[in-house]
Design an enzyme around this catalytic site. Structure first.
Site, PDB file in Angstrom:
ATOM      1  N   ASP A 450       1.001  -0.992  -0.094  1.00  0.00           N
ATOM      2  CA  ASP A 450      -0.030  -0.158   0.352  1.00  0.00           C
ATOM      3  C   ASP A 450       1.117   1.070   0.210  1.00  0.00           C
ATOM      4  O   ASP A 450       2.023   1.519   0.590  1.00  0.00           O
ATOM      5  CB  ASP A 450      -1.053  -0.183   1.737  1.00  0.00           C
ATOM      6  CG  ASP A 450      -2.225   0.519   0.960  1.00  0.00           C
ATOM      7  OD1 ASP A 450      -1.996   1.499  -0.039  1.00  0.00           O
ATOM      8  OD2 ASP A 450      -3.008   0.148   1.932  1.00  0.00           O
ATOM      9  N   ASP A 513     -11.039   1.435  -2.768  1.00  0.00           N
ATOM     10  CA  ASP A 513     -12.029   0.799  -1.762  1.00  0.00           C
ATOM     11  C   ASP A 513     -13.022   1.706  -1.340  1.00  0.00           C
ATOM     12  O   ASP A 513     -13.576   1.835  -0.325  1.00  0.00           O
ATOM     13  CB  ASP A 513     -10.844   2.871  -0.052  1.00  0.00           C
ATOM     14  CG  ASP A 513      -9.948   2.449   0.094  1.00  0.00           C
ATOM     15  OD1 ASP A 513      -9.192   1.219  -0.021  1.00  0.00           O
ATOM     16  OD2 ASP A 513      -9.019   3.026   0.835  1.00  0.00           O
TER      17      ASP A 513
END
Ligand code: GLA
Length: 692
Positions: A450, A513
């Site tokens: 990430d 997301d």
């Protein structure tokens, strides 16, 4: 033969199955563009137009279609390259120095050699021709053969000439949780600029251009190019005063300067580009095929379970074990522990950089969980954010100078973290060793990498934008070599790191997301223009959705996630019996159809129904799928006419609807189509068909 040369005229013709691209060298030594479009075989038909000045205010260099305009002379439009030489001269004047053709198994490559007339700077224009994909890669190489330093202040990988005005330009806009929002804009006089200045994520625009002449999915001319690079980029579209449109793509110009030391050379990122005379569908399919054959790792992607939305930072060994057991029961194949397993990570402000296992959460180490996951027959994955550090960590206390900073300024935190200076070899080595250690000491099959904030306080060098990403690519390449079975997922606050650079380095890509199944339809639709479905990770998550607050039936959520590589992000321990059974059924069905989804040919099916149907077809060999979605029924509950694509006209197909099976010819299904009527809100169906 995909590269044809007329040596007498110095004309080069690059041929793919359906298209041609031509340019040549004129009597002044200028590399001049001649043609890009549908295939023309007769190379002798291409003639170099004679340069004539319209007026002193319209100099020839301004009017001439150059392949790679450099800064200098009477040039005022966009240039691709600007170099400052050691004596301060900042104009390049090149001459032609020959060409070379290289033949590889999957492509032919033309290298056009140019050199500066005074300084010992060589410039090579490279064209890789992928004949059967109708695609080409353009990049340039700079070689400093002098004894002195040169500074490259701008480097775009190529300029394209589209012989039209009033084109449509499309790209994406968006932000966190709203990635891949397609926009289409008319090109007129002036410029359109898209760029990323953040260094890491690219939620706002994506490094590609699509220019079309009122094309649809299946009709019309489309010109496109995608930069094979993550991080900072810039792209410029300019409709000139002379009846054409220019487009360039390359390294971001913002705060950029690359030092080329004596003896050094630099290769620009490539632009993967092509032309379609038959709309966006051909463009997408050619790119998908290229990515599938050359960039993405072979094999089907596993169905994953990720605990992030279920547990947040509150990870505990016991709960993770329970989640793994349930994930296995549902049919998942890979169990991923997300953020929160390491250091003193109980929220965003601590932990990053301290990559040891949190002893409170895992009193017996992480291997207790890994053994449990493995004994269930699942693969094991883990989340990391290696480019970052939180201020309260041991890593930061030991190496405060490892972050990007100016000595006299305070560095900004964002999401409570600093960005590590990835241009430092010691930082690169630390990250490589940390990840290598993790993978060597534990039985890990999957890394979710990430990157949650942009770069600031960049430090003194102005090539960090390039070198930061190069370091990320390089570390992952090294890790893949040493741990060849491990899959790497690229994530940057959701879908902030998807492009044709990272596609060849990582294996799995987090799309957004935003896991609301309806929002995802739009995000995924746009994603599919460039990126293949095998590279689109999509999860089913709980309702009400944390972003949209919407409640969507589980079947619709599954169908929406089944369009890509399926993942589950729900708190599955709270599933009812009915939800458990439905999830099992849907996952089992996904596994059956997975080769068609991940390796088949993809079609966005257009229709004219007044209702908002979304239709997606996948086709592999004799099997096919049609996913249909109706988020909301409107007045009239109109049906939709589904016209399938890519079938054999003469063959008969068995089409299995929820209401029963029917048989029709390929010609009928494509030309006449069939009626489909979904009712209610959040209705969806998966129709499977096969050639008899
Ligand atoms: C980012 C990612 C999420 C999750 C969190 C963890 O936002 O996009 O999927 O991994 O970080 O902090």
């Amino acid at each position: 033969m995909s590269i044809v040369v007329n040596s007498a005229q110095n004309v080069f013709l690059l041929q793919t199955a359906l298209n041609s691209y031509a340019f040549g060298i004129d009597d002044q030594g200028l590399v001049r563009h001649l043609y890009w479009g549908k295939r023309i075989d007769a190379i002798d038909d291409f003639e170099m137009p004679v340069l004539t000045e319209v007026s002193t205010n319209d100099p020839v260099l301004e009017i001439t279609r150059e392949e790679f305009p450099v800064y200098g002379g009477l040039r005022y439009k966009e240039h691709c390259l600007k170099v400052t030489f050691a004596d301060g001269t900042r104009e390049m004047v090149y001459e032609y120095a020959g060409y070379k053709i290289i033949k590889e198994e999957s492509f032919d490559e033309l290298i056009l050699k140019l050199k500066d007339r005074h300084y010992r700077l060589k410039l090579e224009l490279h064209y890789k021709v992928y004949e059967h994909y109708d695609l080409m890669e353009r990049y340039v190489v700079l070689r400093n053969e002098s004894e002195e330093k040169m500074e490259v202040e701008k480097l775009h990988s190529g300029q394209f000439h589209i012989p039209y005005e009033n084109l449509n330009f499309s790209n994406v806009h968006g932000h966190w949780g709203a990635e891949q929002q397609r926009f289409v804009q008319k090109v007129s006089y002036g410029k359109i600029v898209i760029e990323n200045r953040r260094g890491i994520s690219t939620h706002n625009h994506n490094p590609y251009f699509i220019l079309d002449l009122d094309a649809t999915e299946t009709f019309g001319e489309v010109y496109f190019g995608a930069l094979r690079r993550s991080g900072n980029f810039s792209g410029v579209v300019e409709q000139t005063q002379y009846g054409e449109t220019l487009v360039q793509l390359g390294l971001g110009e913002h705060d950029f300067c690359l030092e080329l030391l004596p003896g050094e050379s630099f290769e620009s990122p490539a632009i993967l580009c092509g032309y379609s005379a038959t709309g966006f569908e051909t463009m997408s399919q050619n790119l998908h095929r290229f990515a599938g054959d050359f960039l993405l790792r072979e094999g089907l992607r596993p169905v994953l379970y990720n605990s992030w939305e279920a547990t947040g930072f509150g990870v505990s060994c016991e709960e993770q074990k329970k989640l793994a057991k349930k994930a296995k029961e549902l049919g998942a194949e890979l169990f991923v522990v997300d953020d929160g397993w390491f250091g003193e990570r109980n929220g965003i402000d601590n932990g990053l950089g301290d990559w040891y296992v949190n002893e409170t959460k895992f009193p017996n180490g992480i291997d207790e969980l890994i053994s449990e996951v493995k004994s269930l027959g699942l693969l094991f994955g883990i989340w990391v954010e290696p480019e970052m550090v939180n201020p309260p960590t041991k890593l930061y206390a030991k190496h405060p100078d490892w972050i990007y900073h100016f000595d006299t300024r305070e560095s900004d935190t964002s999401r409570g973290q600093y960005v590590l200076d990835m241009t430092k070899p010691e930082v690169q080595e630390y990250i490589y060793r940390m990840l290598d250690g993790l993978l060597s000491e534990h039985d890990i099959d999957y890394i979710k990498w990430d990157a949650n904030r942009p770069i600031s306080q960049t430090g003194l060098s102005r090539d960090l934008w390039y070198r930061h990403i190069e370091a990320v690519y390089d570390i992952v390449r090294r890790l893949r070599k040493k741990h060849p079975k491990v899959l790497f997922e690229a994530c940057a606050s959701g879908g902030g790191r998807i492009d044709y650079g990272i596609l060849g380095i990582f294996d799995d890509f987090w799309t957004s997301d935003n896991t609301d199944a309806c929002d995802r339809l739009t995000i995924q639709d746009t994603y599919s223009y460039l990126y293949p479905m095998k590279a689109m990770r999509a999860w089913v998550t709980d309702c009400p959705n944390f972003l949209s607050n919407r409640v969507i039936p589980m079947k619709f959520r599954f169908h929406s996630a089944m369009l890509g590589t399926l993942g589950i992000g729900c708190n599955i321990l709270e599933f009812s019996e009915a939800e458990t059974e439905l999830a099992k059924e849907m996952i089992a069905e996904y596994k059956e159809i997975r080769p068609i989804v991940q390796e088949g040919v993809f079609y966005r099916i257009k229709h004219t129904s007044a209702n908002d149907y979304s239709l997606y077809e996948y086709k592999k060999d004799r099997e096919g799928l049609l996913f249909a979605f109706l988020p909301q029924s409107k007045i009239g509950h109109r049906s939709v006419t589904v016209k399938l694509r890519g079938l054999s006209e003469a063959a008969t197909y068995s089409v299995k609807l929820e209401s029963g099976e029917f048989r029709k010819s390929g010609a009928y299904l494509m030309q006449n189509g069939f009626e489909l009527r979904l009712t209610g809100d959040y209705a969806s169906t998966l129709i499977r068909f096969s050639e008899l």
